[in-house]
Enzyme design. Structure first.
Site, PDB file in Angstrom:
ATOM      1  N   LYS A 112     -37.855  97.581  12.245  1.00 38.39           N
ATOM      2  CA  LYS A 112     -36.425  97.816  12.486  1.00 38.39           C
ATOM      3  C   LYS A 112     -36.202  98.629  13.751  1.00 38.39           C
ATOM      4  CE  LYS A 112     -34.690  97.000   7.915  1.00 38.39           C
ATOM      5  NZ  LYS A 112     -33.885  97.387   6.775  1.00 38.39           N
ATOM      6  N   LYS A 195     -38.601  86.020   5.468  1.00 39.29           N
ATOM      7  CA  LYS A 195     -37.917  86.425   4.231  1.00 39.29           C
ATOM      8  C   LYS A 195     -36.400  86.276   4.412  1.00 39.29           C
ATOM      9  CE  LYS A 195     -36.583  91.139   4.041  1.00 39.29           C
ATOM     10  NZ  LYS A 195     -36.218  92.292   3.272  1.00 39.29           N
ATOM     11  N   LYS A 198     -30.441  89.901   5.215  1.00 42.09           N
ATOM     12  CA  LYS A 198     -29.071  89.974   5.739  1.00 42.09           C
ATOM     13  C   LYS A 198     -29.059  90.046   7.262  1.00 42.09           C
ATOM     14  CE  LYS A 198     -28.520  94.957   5.633  1.00 42.09           C
ATOM     15  NZ  LYS A 198     -29.704  95.480   4.950  1.00 42.09           N
TER      16      LYS A 198
HETATM   17  N1  AQP Z   1     -35.894  87.785   0.535  1.00 39.41           N
HETATM   18  C1  AQP Z   1     -36.116  88.587  -0.500  1.00 39.41           C
HETATM   19  N2  AQP Z   1     -36.858  88.155  -1.537  1.00 39.41           N
HETATM   20  C2  AQP Z   1     -37.092  88.959  -2.611  1.00 39.41           C
HETATM   21  N3  AQP Z   1     -36.584  90.199  -2.733  1.00 39.41           N
HETATM   22  C3  AQP Z   1     -35.826  90.674  -1.723  1.00 39.41           C
HETATM   23  N4  AQP Z   1     -35.172  91.845  -1.536  1.00 39.41           N
HETATM   24  C4  AQP Z   1     -34.540  91.814  -0.337  1.00 39.41           C
HETATM   25  N5  AQP Z   1     -34.757  90.639   0.265  1.00 39.41           N
HETATM   26  C5  AQP Z   1     -35.552  89.904  -0.566  1.00 39.41           C
HETATM   27  C6  AQP Z   1     -35.160  92.932  -2.514  1.00 39.41           C
HETATM   28  O1  AQP Z   1     -33.807  93.272  -2.791  1.00 39.41           O
HETATM   29  C7  AQP Z   1     -33.737  94.648  -3.178  1.00 39.41           C
HETATM   30  C8  AQP Z   1     -32.624  95.347  -2.460  1.00 39.41           C
HETATM   31  O2  AQP Z   1     -32.964  95.420  -1.099  1.00 39.41           O
HETATM   32  P1  AQP Z   1     -32.281  96.323  -0.057  1.00 39.41           P
HETATM   33  O3  AQP Z   1     -31.380  97.303  -0.662  1.00 39.41           O
HETATM   34  O4  AQP Z   1     -33.337  96.776   0.906  1.00 39.41           O
HETATM   35  O5  AQP Z   1     -31.352  95.270   0.584  1.00 39.41           O
HETATM   36  P2  AQP Z   1     -31.168  94.918   2.035  1.00 39.41           P
HETATM   37  O6  AQP Z   1     -31.924  95.866   2.891  1.00 39.41           O
HETATM   38  O7  AQP Z   1     -29.725  94.803   2.223  1.00 39.41           O
HETATM   39  O8  AQP Z   1     -31.848  93.513   2.067  1.00 39.41           O
HETATM   40  P3  AQP Z   1     -32.471  92.830   3.297  1.00 39.41           P
HETATM   41  O9  AQP Z   1     -31.813  91.551   3.469  1.00 39.41           O
HETATM   42  O10 AQP Z   1     -33.940  92.863   3.071  1.00 39.41           O
HETATM   43  O11 AQP Z   1     -32.082  93.753   4.507  1.00 39.41           O
HETATM   44  P4  AQP Z   1     -32.791  93.914   5.883  1.00 39.41           P
HETATM   45  O12 AQP Z   1     -32.539  92.649   6.619  1.00 39.41           O
HETATM   46  O13 AQP Z   1     -32.094  95.089   6.490  1.00 39.41           O
HETATM   47  O14 AQP Z   1     -34.233  94.162   5.615  1.00 39.41           O
HETATM   48  C9  AQP Z   1     -35.114  95.254  -2.863  1.00 39.41           C
HETATM   49  O15 AQP Z   1     -35.830  95.406  -4.064  1.00 39.41           O
HETATM   50  C10 AQP Z   1     -35.760  94.222  -1.988  1.00 39.41           C
HETATM   51  O16 AQP Z   1     -37.171  94.218  -2.128  1.00 39.41           O
END
Ligand code: AQP
Length: 332
Positions: A112, A195, A198
Site C-alpha cells: 500500500k 484478489k 475495493k
Molecule cells: N478477495 C478476498 N477474498 C477473501 N477475503 C477477503 N477479504 C478482503 N478481500 C477478500 C477479507 O475481508 C475482511 C475485511 O477486510 P478489510 O476490512 O481489510 O476490507 P477492505 O480492506 O476494505 O478490503 P479490501 O478490498 O481487501 O481492501 P484493500 O483493497 O484496501 O486491500 C478481511 O477478513 C479480509 O481478509
C-alpha cells in the site's frame, strides 16, 4: 465456548463479495457456536484520508450490512471500534513491543505504501498491524475468521502475544487464524490472478453487494474465463472458471465436483447465467434488508451502544491487567 473476534473496515461503503465470502459469512456461522465479538474498524479506516461525512455514512452502512448478512445482536457483540477506547490504548502498548524492522516487513504495508508514495503514507498505516493485534488480544480471542490477506497480521498477533506473555507473565490468549481454504481468496472477475479488492483498477472485476443487481449480473456475465470450453476446477490453468465455481459452490451449498458434473458438456455462458441469477437472488434481499436497518437509525444506535458496553467490559479488564503487568501505576 471459544471466543471469536473479527473486524471489517467501513472504507468502501459497500462490502464486496470477497469480504462477504472470505469473512462475514463465517462470522454469521460462528455467532452461535462461539462467544463472538465483531466490529466495524473505523480507527483502521482513518489510516488513509477519509471524508468525515462519508466515513460517518459508511460506518452506519457497514453495521447495517452486517445485520443484513445475518449477524444477530442477541447472539454476538457488535460494535464500532472507536466506541471502545481501549483499542487505541492497547495499540500503543503493542507499538512499544514491536521492532521497527518487524513492522517494516508487513507486506500489506509495503504494497500500500509503495502505491501511495512515502509522503502520502501515514504513520498510522505503518502501525495498522499493531492496532489489529490489540483488537484481537483485548478480547482474548481464540479464533479470528479472516481472508488469506490477513494471515501475516495474524502471525504478528501470535508473536506479540507470546512475546508479552514471556516477558511479563501469561496475559494474552494466543489466537489462531480461522481461514476457510475454499473462500480464503476470492479473485477479481476481470483479473483472476488478483484478489478481489475495493482498490482495483477495474471496477468491472469487483462485485459490490450494494450495487444495483442489474450491474452485478452484468459483471458476472462479463467475467474473464479462458479459451477452453471445459467447466472444471483448476486454479493454476483456469483461474477465472475456478473462481466462478468457488463462488457458485459457496452460494448454493453444492460441492465443486457436483457442479463440474452438472455443467459437463455445457458452455461457459450457462455457468455465468446461472451464477448471475444466484447473485441477483442473493443481493436483492440483502440490499433491501440493509436499507431497512438504515431507515431505523435509533435501533442501529441502540445495538451499537449495547455492543460497545459489552465490549468495553472485556476490553477494560484486559487493558488494566496489561498496564499493571508492565508496571504502570493504576490511577486511584
Ligand atoms: N478477495 C478476498 N477474498 C477473501 N477475503 C477477503 N477479504 C478482503 N478481500 C477478500 C477479507 O475481508 C475482511 C475485511 O477486510 P478489510 O476490512 O481489510 O476490507 P477492505 O480492506 O476494505 O478490503 P479490501 O478490498 O481487501 O481492501 P484493500 O483493497 O484496501 O486491500 C478481511 O477478513 C479480509 O481478509
Amino acid at each position: 465456548r471459544p471466543r471469536v473476534l473479527s473486524g471489517i473496515q467501513p472504507t468502501s461503503g459497500s462490502f464486496h463479495l470477497g469480504n462477504y465470502l472470505g469473512a462475514v459469512r463465517q462470522w454469521v456461522d460462528m455467532q452461535t457456536s462461539h462467544d463472538a465479538f465483531y466490529m466495524v474498524v473505523d480507527l483502521h479506516a482513518i489510516t488513509v484520508p477519509q471524508d468525515p461525512e462519508q466515513l460517518r455514512r459508511n460506518t452506519r452502512l457497514s453495521v447495517a450490512q452486517l445485520l443484513a448478512a445475518g449477524l444477530d445482536p442477541e447472539h454476538c457483540t457488535l460494535f464500532v471500534q472507536s466506541h471502545v477506547p481501549e483499542h487505541a490504548q492497547l495499540g500503543w502498548v503493542m507499538n512499544c513491543i514491536t521492532g521497527f524492522g518487524e513492522a517494516s516487513r508487513m507486506t500489506q504495508f509495503k504494497d500500500k505504501s509503495a502505491k501511495q508514495g512515502s509522503d502520502r503514507t501515514t504513520v498510522g498505516l505503518f502501525t495498522y498491524p499493531m492496532l489489529m493485534v490489540a483488537d484481537i488480544l483485548l478480547y482474548q480471542a481464540d479464533q479470528v475468521p479472516v481472508g488469506e490477506d490477513q494471515r501475516q497480521h495474524l502471525e504478528l498477533t501470535r508473536d506479540l502475544a507470546e512475546r508479552f506473555n514471556t516477558q511479563y507473565g501469561p496475559t494474552f490468549t494466543v489466537p489462531s487464524a480461522y481461514i476457510l481454504k475454499e473462500t480464503a481468496k476470492i479473485y477479481d472477475l476481470q483479473d483472476p490472478s488478483a484478489k478481489m479488492s475495493k482498490s482495483t483498477a477495474n471496477p468491472k472485476g469487483l462485485i459490490n453487494l450494494m450495487d444495483d443487481p442489474k450491474v452485478t449480473a452484468k459483471k458476472v456475465k462479463s467475467a474473464v474465463t479462458d479459451t477452453e470450453t471445459v467447466i472444471r476446477f483448476d486454479r493454476e490453468n483456469k483461474p477465472g472458471v475456478s473462481n466462478l465455481l468457488t463462488i457458485l459452490s459457496t452460494l448454493t451449498g453444492k460441492t465443486v465436483p457436483q457442479l463440474e458434473a452438472e455443467y459437463e458438456g455445457k458452455m461457459y455462458g450457462a455457468l455465468k447465467t446461472d451464477l448471475a441469477e444466484i447473485m441477483v437472488d442473493f443481493v436483492t434481499p440483502f440490499r433491501d434488508r440493509t436499507q431497512e436497518y438504515l431507515d431505523d437509525p435509533e435501533t442501529l444506535d441502540q445495538i451499537l451502544a449495547k455492543g460497545a458496553e459489552k465490549a468495553r467490559a472485556v476490553a477494560a479488564e484486559t487493558l488494566a491487567t496489561t498496564y499493571a503487568r508492565m508496571g504502570l501505576v493504576p490511577a486511584k
